[in-house]
Design a protein around this motif. Structure first.
Motif, PDB file in Angstrom:
ATOM      1  N   SER A   1       0.831  -1.206   0.000  1.00  7.29           N
ATOM      2  CA  SER A   1       0.000   0.000   0.000  1.00  7.29           C
ATOM      3  C   SER A   1       0.864   1.254   0.000  1.00  7.29           C
ATOM      4  O   SER A   1       0.513   2.267  -0.602  1.00  7.29           O
ATOM      5  CB  SER A   1      -0.928   0.010   1.230  1.00  7.29           C
ATOM      6  OG  SER A   1      -0.166  -0.106   2.429  1.00  7.29           O
ATOM      7  N   VAL A   2       2.030   1.202   0.671  1.00  3.05           N
ATOM      8  CA  VAL A   2       2.943   2.343   0.681  1.00  3.05           C
ATOM      9  C   VAL A   2       3.760   2.356  -0.606  1.00  3.05           C
ATOM     10  O   VAL A   2       3.869   3.368  -1.289  1.00  3.05           O
ATOM     11  CB  VAL A   2       3.882   2.286   1.904  1.00  3.05           C
ATOM     12  CG1 VAL A   2       4.900   3.418   1.837  1.00  3.05           C
ATOM     13  CG2 VAL A   2       3.065   2.372   3.183  1.00  3.05           C
ATOM     14  N   LYS A   3       4.350   1.226  -0.958  1.00  5.42           N
ATOM     15  CA  LYS A   3       5.103   1.099  -2.210  1.00  5.42           C
ATOM     16  C   LYS A   3       4.413   0.034  -3.060  1.00  5.42           C
ATOM     17  O   LYS A   3       4.815  -1.117  -3.122  1.00  5.42           O
ATOM     18  CB  LYS A   3       6.554   0.696  -1.919  1.00  5.42           C
ATOM     19  CG  LYS A   3       7.449   0.710  -3.153  1.00  5.42           C
ATOM     20  CD  LYS A   3       8.879   0.321  -2.775  1.00  5.42           C
ATOM     21  CE  LYS A   3       9.800   0.343  -3.990  1.00  5.42           C
ATOM     22  NZ  LYS A   3       9.384  -0.598  -5.036  1.00  5.42           N
ATOM     23  N   LYS A   4       3.359   0.468  -3.703  1.00  5.76           N
ATOM     24  CA  LYS A   4       2.527  -0.466  -4.450  1.00  5.76           C
ATOM     25  C   LYS A   4       3.236  -0.920  -5.716  1.00  5.76           C
ATOM     26  O   LYS A   4       3.900  -0.139  -6.396  1.00  5.76           O
ATOM     27  CB  LYS A   4       1.214   0.223  -4.826  1.00  5.76           C
ATOM     28  CG  LYS A   4       0.137  -0.718  -5.389  1.00  5.76           C
ATOM     29  CD  LYS A   4      -1.078   0.070  -5.788  1.00  5.76           C
ATOM     30  CE  LYS A   4      -1.745   0.720  -4.599  1.00  5.76           C
ATOM     31  NZ  LYS A   4      -2.367  -0.282  -3.695  1.00  5.76           N
ATOM     32  N   GLU A   5       3.121  -2.197  -6.024  1.00  2.00           N
ATOM     33  CA  GLU A   5       3.689  -2.716  -7.259  1.00  2.00           C
ATOM     34  C   GLU A   5       2.951  -3.972  -7.683  1.00  2.00           C
ATOM     35  O   GLU A   5       2.154  -4.532  -6.925  1.00  2.00           O
ATOM     36  CB  GLU A   5       5.175  -3.010  -7.107  1.00  2.00           C
ATOM     37  CG  GLU A   5       5.500  -4.094  -6.105  1.00  2.00           C
ATOM     38  CD  GLU A   5       6.993  -4.390  -6.017  1.00  2.00           C
ATOM     39  OE1 GLU A   5       7.333  -5.554  -5.741  1.00  2.00           O
ATOM     40  OE2 GLU A   5       7.807  -3.469  -6.220  1.00  2.00           O
ATOM     41  N   ILE A   6       3.226  -4.399  -8.904  1.00  2.00           N
ATOM     42  CA  ILE A   6       2.647  -5.624  -9.436  1.00  2.00           C
ATOM     43  C   ILE A   6       3.596  -6.781  -9.123  1.00  2.00           C
ATOM     44  O   ILE A   6       4.806  -6.681  -9.337  1.00  2.00           O
ATOM     45  CB  ILE A   6       2.438  -5.524 -10.963  1.00  2.00           C
ATOM     46  CG1 ILE A   6       1.462  -4.393 -11.308  1.00  2.00           C
ATOM     47  CG2 ILE A   6       1.935  -6.845 -11.518  1.00  2.00           C
ATOM     48  CD1 ILE A   6       0.075  -4.605 -10.773  1.00  2.00           C
ATOM     49  N   ALA A   7       3.049  -7.865  -8.585  1.00  2.00           N
ATOM     50  CA  ALA A   7       3.866  -9.028  -8.226  1.00  2.00           C
ATOM     51  C   ALA A   7       3.369 -10.255  -8.982  1.00  2.00           C
ATOM     52  O   ALA A   7       2.175 -10.409  -9.248  1.00  2.00           O
ATOM     53  CB  ALA A   7       3.805  -9.278  -6.724  1.00  2.00           C
ATOM     54  N   TYR A   8       4.324 -11.121  -9.329  1.00  4.12           N
ATOM     55  CA  TYR A   8       4.007 -12.369 -10.018  1.00  4.12           C
ATOM     56  C   TYR A   8       4.302 -13.525  -9.072  1.00  4.12           C
ATOM     57  O   TYR A   8       5.366 -13.586  -8.463  1.00  4.12           O
ATOM     58  CB  TYR A   8       4.853 -12.507 -11.286  1.00  4.12           C
ATOM     59  CG  TYR A   8       4.591 -11.429 -12.304  1.00  4.12           C
ATOM     60  CD1 TYR A   8       3.538 -11.529 -13.202  1.00  4.12           C
ATOM     61  CD2 TYR A   8       5.408 -10.285 -12.375  1.00  4.12           C
ATOM     62  CE1 TYR A   8       3.294 -10.541 -14.141  1.00  4.12           C
ATOM     63  CE2 TYR A   8       5.166  -9.290 -13.304  1.00  4.12           C
ATOM     64  CZ  TYR A   8       4.104  -9.424 -14.188  1.00  4.12           C
ATOM     65  OH  TYR A   8       3.868  -8.446 -15.105  1.00  4.12           O
ATOM     66  N   HIS A   9       3.342 -14.419  -8.951  1.00 10.43           N
ATOM     67  CA  HIS A   9       3.481 -15.559  -8.052  1.00 10.43           C
ATOM     68  C   HIS A   9       3.247 -16.850  -8.831  1.00 10.43           C
ATOM     69  O   HIS A   9       2.243 -16.975  -9.533  1.00 10.43           O
ATOM     70  CB  HIS A   9       2.470 -15.471  -6.897  1.00 10.43           C
ATOM     71  CG  HIS A   9       2.603 -14.223  -6.086  1.00 10.43           C
ATOM     72  ND1 HIS A   9       1.506 -13.499  -5.636  1.00 10.43           N
ATOM     73  CD2 HIS A   9       3.685 -13.555  -5.654  1.00 10.43           C
ATOM     74  CE1 HIS A   9       1.922 -12.446  -4.955  1.00 10.43           C
ATOM     75  NE2 HIS A   9       3.241 -12.461  -4.954  1.00 10.43           N
ATOM     76  N   GLY A  10       4.181 -17.770  -8.707  1.00 14.11           N
ATOM     77  CA  GLY A  10       3.975 -19.054  -9.367  1.00 14.11           C
ATOM     78  C   GLY A  10       5.275 -19.770  -9.651  1.00 14.11           C
ATOM     79  O   GLY A  10       6.374 -19.228  -9.491  1.00 14.11           O
ATOM     80  N   ASP A  11       5.138 -20.975 -10.096  1.00 13.18           N
ATOM     81  CA  ASP A  11       6.278 -21.853 -10.340  1.00 13.18           C
ATOM     82  C   ASP A  11       7.130 -21.381 -11.519  1.00 13.18           C
ATOM     83  O   ASP A  11       8.313 -21.690 -11.596  1.00 13.18           O
ATOM     84  CB  ASP A  11       5.768 -23.278 -10.598  1.00 13.18           C
ATOM     85  CG  ASP A  11       6.904 -24.265 -10.782  1.00 13.18           C
ATOM     86  OD1 ASP A  11       7.674 -24.461  -9.825  1.00 13.18           O
ATOM     87  OD2 ASP A  11       7.033 -24.808 -11.894  1.00 13.18           O
ATOM     88  N   VAL A  12       6.513 -20.619 -12.431  1.00 16.24           N
ATOM     89  CA  VAL A  12       7.234 -20.168 -13.629  1.00 16.24           C
ATOM     90  C   VAL A  12       8.484 -19.370 -13.267  1.00 16.24           C
ATOM     91  O   VAL A  12       9.555 -19.567 -13.831  1.00 16.24           O
ATOM     92  CB  VAL A  12       6.309 -19.318 -14.524  1.00 16.24           C
ATOM     93  CG1 VAL A  12       7.090 -18.717 -15.697  1.00 16.24           C
ATOM     94  CG2 VAL A  12       5.160 -20.156 -15.053  1.00 16.24           C
ATOM     95  N   ILE A  13       8.347 -18.462 -12.300  1.00 16.61           N
ATOM     96  CA  ILE A  13       9.469 -17.610 -11.914  1.00 16.61           C
ATOM     97  C   ILE A  13      10.582 -18.444 -11.281  1.00 16.61           C
ATOM     98  O   ILE A  13      11.767 -18.289 -11.612  1.00 16.61           O
ATOM     99  CB  ILE A  13       9.008 -16.508 -10.942  1.00 16.61           C
ATOM    100  CG1 ILE A  13       8.049 -15.564 -11.659  1.00 16.61           C
ATOM    101  CG2 ILE A  13      10.191 -15.732 -10.394  1.00 16.61           C
ATOM    102  CD1 ILE A  13       7.542 -14.433 -10.799  1.00 16.61           C
ATOM    103  N   ASN A  14      10.217 -19.337 -10.377  1.00 13.27           N
ATOM    104  CA  ASN A  14      11.226 -20.180  -9.726  1.00 13.27           C
ATOM    105  C   ASN A  14      11.962 -21.060 -10.736  1.00 13.27           C
ATOM    106  O   ASN A  14      13.191 -21.205 -10.671  1.00 13.27           O
ATOM    107  CB  ASN A  14      10.564 -21.070  -8.669  1.00 13.27           C
ATOM    108  CG  ASN A  14       9.955 -20.266  -7.532  1.00 13.27           C
ATOM    109  OD1 ASN A  14      10.426 -19.180  -7.216  1.00 13.27           O
ATOM    110  ND2 ASN A  14       8.891 -20.788  -6.945  1.00 13.27           N
ATOM    111  N   THR A  15      11.220 -21.620 -11.669  1.00  8.61           N
ATOM    112  CA  THR A  15      11.831 -22.478 -12.691  1.00  8.61           C
ATOM    113  C   THR A  15      12.781 -21.685 -13.574  1.00  8.61           C
ATOM    114  O   THR A  15      13.881 -22.149 -13.911  1.00  8.61           O
ATOM    115  CB  THR A  15      10.738 -23.142 -13.551  1.00  8.61           C
ATOM    116  OG1 THR A  15       9.883 -23.929 -12.704  1.00  8.61           O
ATOM    117  CG2 THR A  15      11.357 -24.030 -14.619  1.00  8.61           C
ATOM    118  N   THR A  16      12.371 -20.462 -13.961  1.00 14.97           N
ATOM    119  CA  THR A  16      13.228 -19.627 -14.805  1.00 14.97           C
ATOM    120  C   THR A  16      14.541 -19.309 -14.102  1.00 14.97           C
ATOM    121  O   THR A  16      15.623 -19.375 -14.698  1.00 14.97           O
ATOM    122  CB  THR A  16      12.517 -18.313 -15.183  1.00 14.97           C
ATOM    123  OG1 THR A  16      11.223 -18.595 -15.714  1.00 14.97           O
ATOM    124  CG2 THR A  16      13.323 -17.545 -16.222  1.00 14.97           C
ATOM    125  N   ALA A  17      14.448 -18.969 -12.819  1.00 15.71           N
ATOM    126  CA  ALA A  17      15.656 -18.655 -12.043  1.00 15.71           C
ATOM    127  C   ALA A  17      16.581 -19.861 -11.975  1.00 15.71           C
ATOM    128  O   ALA A  17      17.812 -19.729 -12.079  1.00 15.71           O
ATOM    129  CB  ALA A  17      15.263 -18.194 -10.644  1.00 15.71           C
TER     130      ALA A  17
END
Length: 365
Positions: A288-304
């Motif tokens: 709420s103070v530093k609002k941003e869009i976040a992505y949650h899911g296995d795709v990000i972990n797999t890419t890393a």
């Protein structure tokens, strides 16, 4: 070059559209006498119908929109890296103000008719004309609004700011996206050799070069994490023209074109490794103070984790088979299957391929 021209044309179109709307809004206010001086009739004072006036305004806004886009392009291309954001905004708006004064001062008859300003005075009339300055302030405010929208769009990514305004991600949404984890090779060794200050300058230069080419490939920068950048595309944009792969090699070409600069300043030419993968995940607003869009899911972990295998297999780019099959890579690229890997934290194996650019005959590289 072709993509740069296309982006410039698109930005020019948006600039023209914005200024047509801004000019039209101003003329509607003047037409109906809103905010008129005390004791002055608020009845329409123009002889032409409103629709004709708006047509003339739209035509007059086109050259200003083109000029505006040109100035924005020059600042973004050549000055954005070296000047503070506040200085850039102030300087650009000062330029616009001077040009407006010049145009209105010298295109007297047409400007006076369109802006409803009495111009039957000697040169320099604008210095003391309150109506003229109220109109100039309007254009400055409109310019600031345009700059704010542009800055917000760059901050959140193309189209994301508008989606946040409309509350699209107030609740988690399922989307298909492609991610790239881009990381500096041998970063620890480089940091030790350069020292933390010079190393920070190196990262700053590298990410500036990355930003120069990001728009060409329809990418959004999701995060900067130390010496690593996380980029993302919608599935459609990432696959289109092989953007998810082309960006890496476009970035490589950009670094190579400035190799003399890097060599002279840092004594090295930075190299990057990348992992690319795509799939379905959740997107939502967080904070709420530093609002941003976040992505949650296995795709990000797999890419890393795919990217983390680059050192193991001495590869510059690794991509999942599932995503590679969606692309139609031209012959200039060579792909090779690495292995079916059971990545840390995964219950199923992920087939990974390396991608290299085929050296052309006569290419010294």
């Amino acid at each position: 070059m072709k993509r740069t021209i296309q982006q410039y044309i698109l930005f020019t179109f948006r600039s023209i559209l914005f200024w047509v709307l801004a000019f039209s809004f101003m003329i509607v206010i003047r037409y109906f006498g809103i905010f008129e001086e005390k004791g002055v009739s608020i009845l329409p004072k123009y002889e032409l119908p409103l629709i004709d006036l708006l047509s003339y305004v739209a035509i007059s806004a086109i050259p200003f929109g083109i000029f505006y886009a040109f100035v924005e392009f020059l600042f973004d291309r050549f000055l954005a890296k070296n000047l503070a954001l506040g200085v850039i905004v102030f300087t650009k708006n000062f330029i616009y103000l001077v040009i407006l004064i010049f145009l209105v001062s010298y295109v007297v008859e047409y400007s006076g008719y369109m802006l409803d300003v009495s111009l039957e005075e000697e040169r320099g009339w604008w210095r003391t004309n309150k109506t003229f300055w109220s109109i100039m302030i309007y254009f400055v405010v409109a310019s600031l609004v345009f700059s704010f929208i542009k800055i917000a769009n760059e901050k959140f990514g193309r189209g994301v700011f508008f989606k946040m305004l409309t509350g699209r991600y107030r609740k988690p949404k399922e989307e298909q996206r492609i991610f790239m984890f881009l990381d500096l090779k041998a970063s620890t060794t480089i940091a030790e050799n350069l020292g933390h200050y010079t190393y920070s300058q190196l990262i700053q230069d590298c990410f500036y070069d990355l930003n120069v080419i990001v728009r060409k490939y329809d990418a959004e920068i999701y995060q900067y994490v130390g010496d690593e950048a996380v980029l993302t595309w919608s599935y459609k944009r990432g696959i289109k023209r092989n953007n998810a792969v082309e960006l890496y090699f476009g970035f490589l070409d950009r670094i190579t074109s400035r190799s003399v600069y890097y060599q002279e300043k840092y004594g090295l030419i930075p190299e990057f490794k990348a992992g690319i993968h795509g799939g379905t995940l959740m997107v939502t607003e967080v904070g709420s103070v530093k609002k941003e869009i976040a992505y949650h899911g296995d795709v990000i972990n797999t890419t890393a984790r795919i990217q983390s295998q680059c050192n193991t297999y001495h590869a510059n780019v690794l991509i999942s088979e599932a995503l590679l099959q969606k692309l139609e890579l031209p012959e200039k690229y060579h792909t090779q299957k690495i292995d079916d890997l059971l990545l840390k934290g995964k219950s199923k194996t992920v087939t990974i391929y390396s991608i290299d650019k085929v050296a052309r005959v006569g290419d010294s590289s």
